[in-house]
Design a protein around this motif. Structure first.
Motif, PDB file in Angstrom:
ATOM      1  N   TRP A 154     -18.320 -37.841  39.798  1.00 54.82           N
ATOM      2  CA  TRP A 154     -18.362 -39.065  38.984  1.00 54.82           C
ATOM      3  C   TRP A 154     -17.718 -40.252  39.708  1.00 54.82           C
ATOM      4  CZ3 TRP A 154     -21.779 -36.505  36.953  1.00 54.82           C
ATOM      5  CH2 TRP A 154     -22.362 -36.787  35.717  1.00 54.82           C
ATOM      6  N   PRO A 155     -16.617 -40.088  40.471  1.00 52.17           N
ATOM      7  CA  PRO A 155     -16.113 -41.234  41.237  1.00 52.17           C
ATOM      8  C   PRO A 155     -17.121 -41.788  42.242  1.00 52.17           C
ATOM      9  CG  PRO A 155     -14.418 -39.560  41.039  1.00 52.17           C
ATOM     10  CD  PRO A 155     -15.685 -38.937  40.522  1.00 52.17           C
ATOM     11  N   LEU A 156     -17.954 -40.913  42.817  1.00 53.41           N
ATOM     12  CA  LEU A 156     -18.985 -41.381  43.748  1.00 53.41           C
ATOM     13  C   LEU A 156     -20.057 -42.189  43.030  1.00 53.41           C
ATOM     14  CD1 LEU A 156     -19.452 -38.110  45.855  1.00 53.41           C
ATOM     15  CD2 LEU A 156     -18.218 -40.178  46.542  1.00 53.41           C
ATOM     16  N   LEU A 157     -20.392 -41.777  41.803  1.00 54.48           N
ATOM     17  CA  LEU A 157     -21.354 -42.531  41.005  1.00 54.48           C
ATOM     18  C   LEU A 157     -20.788 -43.892  40.623  1.00 54.48           C
ATOM     19  CD1 LEU A 157     -22.588 -39.605  38.755  1.00 54.48           C
ATOM     20  CD2 LEU A 157     -24.069 -40.967  40.231  1.00 54.48           C
ATOM     21  N   GLU A 158     -19.516 -43.928  40.257  1.00 49.34           N
ATOM     22  CA  GLU A 158     -18.917 -45.186  39.821  1.00 49.34           C
ATOM     23  C   GLU A 158     -18.710 -46.155  40.984  1.00 49.34           C
ATOM     24  OE1 GLU A 158     -15.498 -43.938  37.545  1.00 49.34           O
ATOM     25  OE2 GLU A 158     -16.744 -43.744  35.726  1.00 49.34           O
ATOM     26  N   SER A 159     -18.555 -45.626  42.183  1.00 43.77           N
ATOM     27  CA  SER A 159     -18.413 -46.497  43.351  1.00 43.77           C
ATOM     28  C   SER A 159     -19.758 -46.966  43.885  1.00 43.77           C
ATOM     29  CB  SER A 159     -17.667 -45.760  44.459  1.00 43.77           C
ATOM     30  OG  SER A 159     -18.484 -44.737  45.033  1.00 43.77           O
ATOM     31  N   GLY A 160     -20.857 -46.332  43.436  1.00 42.74           N
ATOM     32  CA  GLY A 160     -22.182 -46.658  43.948  1.00 42.74           C
ATOM     33  C   GLY A 160     -22.558 -45.887  45.199  1.00 42.74           C
ATOM     34  N   ARG A 161     -21.660 -45.024  45.685  1.00 37.88           N
ATOM     35  CA  ARG A 161     -21.972 -44.228  46.881  1.00 37.88           C
ATOM     36  C   ARG A 161     -23.128 -43.277  46.619  1.00 37.88           C
ATOM     37  NH1 ARG A 161     -23.589 -41.883  50.440  1.00 37.88           N
ATOM     38  NH2 ARG A 161     -22.587 -40.915  52.244  1.00 37.88           N
ATOM     39  N   VAL A 162     -23.215 -42.772  45.397  1.00 34.08           N
ATOM     40  CA  VAL A 162     -24.307 -41.901  44.955  1.00 34.08           C
ATOM     41  C   VAL A 162     -24.874 -42.498  43.682  1.00 34.08           C
ATOM     42  CG1 VAL A 162     -24.841 -39.601  44.040  1.00 34.08           C
ATOM     43  CG2 VAL A 162     -23.295 -39.836  45.990  1.00 34.08           C
ATOM     44  N   LYS A 163     -26.193 -42.412  43.508  1.00 34.53           N
ATOM     45  CA  LYS A 163     -26.795 -42.968  42.299  1.00 34.53           C
ATOM     46  C   LYS A 163     -28.058 -42.200  41.941  1.00 34.53           C
ATOM     47  CE  LYS A 163     -29.035 -46.595  45.056  1.00 34.53           C
ATOM     48  NZ  LYS A 163     -29.138 -48.059  45.267  1.00 34.53           N
ATOM     49  N   PRO A 164     -28.360 -42.131  40.646  1.00 28.46           N
ATOM     50  CA  PRO A 164     -29.622 -41.503  40.246  1.00 28.46           C
ATOM     51  C   PRO A 164     -30.791 -42.412  40.601  1.00 28.46           C
ATOM     52  CG  PRO A 164     -28.552 -42.451  38.337  1.00 28.46           C
ATOM     53  CD  PRO A 164     -27.598 -42.624  39.487  1.00 28.46           C
ATOM     54  N   LEU A 165     -31.900 -41.803  40.955  1.00 27.43           N
ATOM     55  CA  LEU A 165     -33.100 -42.550  41.316  1.00 27.43           C
ATOM     56  C   LEU A 165     -34.113 -42.375  40.190  1.00 27.43           C
ATOM     57  CD1 LEU A 165     -33.276 -44.008  44.070  1.00 27.43           C
ATOM     58  CD2 LEU A 165     -34.877 -42.248  44.789  1.00 27.43           C
ATOM     59  N   VAL A 166     -34.313 -43.402  39.376  1.00 26.17           N
ATOM     60  CA  VAL A 166     -35.277 -43.338  38.274  1.00 26.17           C
ATOM     61  C   VAL A 166     -36.572 -43.976  38.745  1.00 26.17           C
ATOM     62  CG1 VAL A 166     -35.798 -44.030  35.910  1.00 26.17           C
ATOM     63  CG2 VAL A 166     -33.464 -43.361  36.534  1.00 26.17           C
ATOM     64  N   ASN A 167     -37.627 -43.162  38.824  1.00 22.40           N
ATOM     65  CA  ASN A 167     -38.913 -43.645  39.309  1.00 22.40           C
ATOM     66  C   ASN A 167     -39.714 -44.341  38.223  1.00 22.40           C
ATOM     67  OD1 ASN A 167     -42.090 -42.788  39.644  1.00 22.40           O
ATOM     68  ND2 ASN A 167     -41.171 -43.379  41.585  1.00 22.40           N
ATOM     69  N   ALA A 168     -39.679 -43.792  36.999  1.00 24.37           N
ATOM     70  CA  ALA A 168     -40.500 -44.343  35.917  1.00 24.37           C
ATOM     71  C   ALA A 168     -39.897 -43.966  34.577  1.00 24.37           C
ATOM     72  CB  ALA A 168     -41.937 -43.809  36.009  1.00 24.37           C
ATOM     73  N   THR A 169     -40.140 -44.812  33.580  1.00 25.63           N
ATOM     74  CA  THR A 169     -39.747 -44.518  32.204  1.00 25.63           C
ATOM     75  C   THR A 169     -40.979 -44.587  31.308  1.00 25.63           C
ATOM     76  OG1 THR A 169     -39.231 -46.820  31.658  1.00 25.63           O
ATOM     77  CG2 THR A 169     -37.446 -45.468  32.558  1.00 25.63           C
ATOM     78  N   PHE A 170     -40.971 -43.770  30.262  1.00 28.00           N
ATOM     79  CA  PHE A 170     -42.043 -43.743  29.277  1.00 28.00           C
ATOM     80  C   PHE A 170     -41.422 -43.679  27.890  1.00 28.00           C
ATOM     81  CE2 PHE A 170     -43.915 -42.031  33.085  1.00 28.00           C
ATOM     82  CZ  PHE A 170     -45.234 -42.444  33.085  1.00 28.00           C
ATOM     83  N   PRO A 171     -41.996 -44.382  26.898  1.00 27.14           N
ATOM     84  CA  PRO A 171     -41.519 -44.188  25.530  1.00 27.14           C
ATOM     85  C   PRO A 171     -41.869 -42.782  25.054  1.00 27.14           C
ATOM     86  CG  PRO A 171     -43.484 -45.558  25.530  1.00 27.14           C
ATOM     87  CD  PRO A 171     -43.100 -45.357  26.970  1.00 27.14           C
ATOM     88  N   LEU A 172     -41.140 -42.310  24.049  1.00 26.54           N
ATOM     89  CA  LEU A 172     -41.340 -40.958  23.541  1.00 26.54           C
ATOM     90  C   LEU A 172     -42.803 -40.700  23.190  1.00 26.54           C
ATOM     91  CD1 LEU A 172     -39.627 -38.416  22.832  1.00 26.54           C
ATOM     92  CD2 LEU A 172     -39.546 -39.270  20.478  1.00 26.54           C
ATOM     93  N   GLU A 173     -43.492 -41.727  22.659  1.00 23.80           N
ATOM     94  CA  GLU A 173     -44.890 -41.566  22.256  1.00 23.80           C
ATOM     95  C   GLU A 173     -45.810 -41.265  23.435  1.00 23.80           C
ATOM     96  OE1 GLU A 173     -42.710 -44.315  19.499  1.00 23.80           O
ATOM     97  OE2 GLU A 173     -42.989 -44.155  21.683  1.00 23.80           O
ATOM     98  N   GLU A 174     -45.368 -41.560  24.664  1.00 22.85           N
ATOM     99  CA  GLU A 174     -46.200 -41.350  25.845  1.00 22.85           C
ATOM    100  C   GLU A 174     -45.696 -40.179  26.687  1.00 22.85           C
ATOM    101  OE1 GLU A 174     -46.693 -44.990  28.016  1.00 22.85           O
ATOM    102  OE2 GLU A 174     -47.161 -46.143  26.206  1.00 22.85           O
ATOM    103  N   VAL A 175     -45.109 -39.190  26.009  1.00 29.37           N
ATOM    104  CA  VAL A 175     -44.545 -38.047  26.723  1.00 29.37           C
ATOM    105  C   VAL A 175     -45.604 -37.300  27.526  1.00 29.37           C
ATOM    106  CG1 VAL A 175     -44.786 -36.539  24.690  1.00 29.37           C
ATOM    107  CG2 VAL A 175     -43.116 -35.974  26.466  1.00 29.37           C
TER     108      VAL A 175
END
Length: 327
Positions: A284-305
């Motif tokens: 978690w310290p690496l995430l908060e520093s920005g050294r590591v981060k999640p890569l989100v490619n795309a988002t969809f609303p629940l209706e488009e699961v």
């Protein structure tokens, strides 16, 4: 509440939106109003009928969520009602409300929103447990990470590099190989053009690797074992190719190899709680520093699961796919 139901196994069209009563948190659990839920390969397998939820788990798919705690069961010190958390769940994430063990909740890292936080639990728990707790990856060791632009791969590359290992990756195509290098790989092998077993020694000056993280299986397994150095470790976290494989088992003896693996969902509450504790302290310290981060490619609303699952199965994405559920 709204949730995603699977009346019968099938393709993405088998996922339908339904209405039902809200779950109630049991002792040691919290109830989360879900802002976003991550999509993972096990969700696809559950939809297809090959990965049923364990006893007592919700039949609703979804293994990771982020949102706000709206109720707590008995015996909980943290989190409290009103806290924003991300959580690993045994199921139930594709819904407006989801139960989760309190011990499997983590605070939202500073600087991340709830959508990014929903992409954390399943992959970070999986990678930490397999790459660091089971395979024991150490500073200075060479590690080969297959499917480097998958959710698992993008996290494994970043964490390996952050903790001082020397990561190599396989991926499909020039764009994905460049993404692997951007995430910390010292080199990436395009599996559509090269055989990674013959290509890797040219990148390591002939040296073997200490650890392999594999989600592919099939014919990769025998190649992985041949590429490992003495006392090397192969950790298996999934099988995209067949799980029935042929290998030269003498390699395990002559090179003192370890071939291990795990499936996260059926691990005990205590095991997963320990992973959460280690992540909070070390990652978690690496995430908060920005050294590591999640890569989100795309988002969809629940209706488009269903469309979200089609993208997952197309293998066109780099990183995670996330459902947005409530505002």
């Amino acid at each position: 509440m709204r949730f995603v139901d699977i009346p019968a196994p099938g393709g993405p069209e088998a996922l339908i939106l339904a209405e039902g009563p809200a779950p109630e948190p049991q002792p040691g659990e919290v109830l989360i109003r879900v802002a976003a839920a991550g999509i993972n390969r096990p969700d696809v397998r559950q939809r297809q009928g090959s990965y049923p939820p364990p006893p007592g788990a919700s039949p609703v798919p979804g293994l990771e969520v982020a949102g706000t705690v709206v109720a707590v069961g008995a015996g909980i010190d943290w989190p409290a009602v009103g806290d924003e958390v991300c959580a690993l769940t045994p199921g139930g994430g594709y819904a407006e409300l989801c139960r989760a063990p309190a011990a499997h909740c983590l605070p939202i890292p500073e600087g991340l929103d709830l959508i990014a936080a929903a992409a954390l639990p399943e992959t970070f728990f999986t990678v930490w447990y397999n790459l660091f707790m089971r395979a024991g990856l150490k500073t200075g060791e060479r590690v080969l990470i297959h499917a480097g632009t998958s959710g698992i791969g993008t996290v494994a590359l970043q964490l390996a590099a952050a903790f001082g290992a020397i990561p190599y990756a396989t991926a499909a195509g020039a764009e994905k190989c460049q993404a692997c290098r951007d995430l910390g790989a010292v080199a990436a092998i395009d599996r559509t053009r090269e055989n990674f077993e013959t290509a890797l020694p040219g990148l390591t000056e002939g040296a073997k690797v200490d650890v392999v993280l594999d989600i592919v299986g099939g014919d990769y397994v025998a190649k992985n074992l041949r590429l490992l150095a003495t006392h090397g470790r192969l950790t298996q976290v999934s099988f995209i190719k067949p799980s029935e494989v042929t290998v030269d088992a003498k390699l395990l003896m002559t090179k003192c190899l370890t071939w291990t693996g795990s499936t996260l969902r059926p691990r005990s509450l205590e095991e997963k709680a320990e992973i959460a504790r280690q992540l909070r302290a070390q990652v978690w310290p690496l995430l908060e520093s920005g050294r590591v981060k999640p890569l989100v490619n795309a988002t969809f609303p629940l209706e488009e699961v269903a469309e979200a699952h089609r993208l997952m199965e197309s293998d066109r994405h780099i990183g995670k796919i996330v459902l947005t559920v409530t505002g």
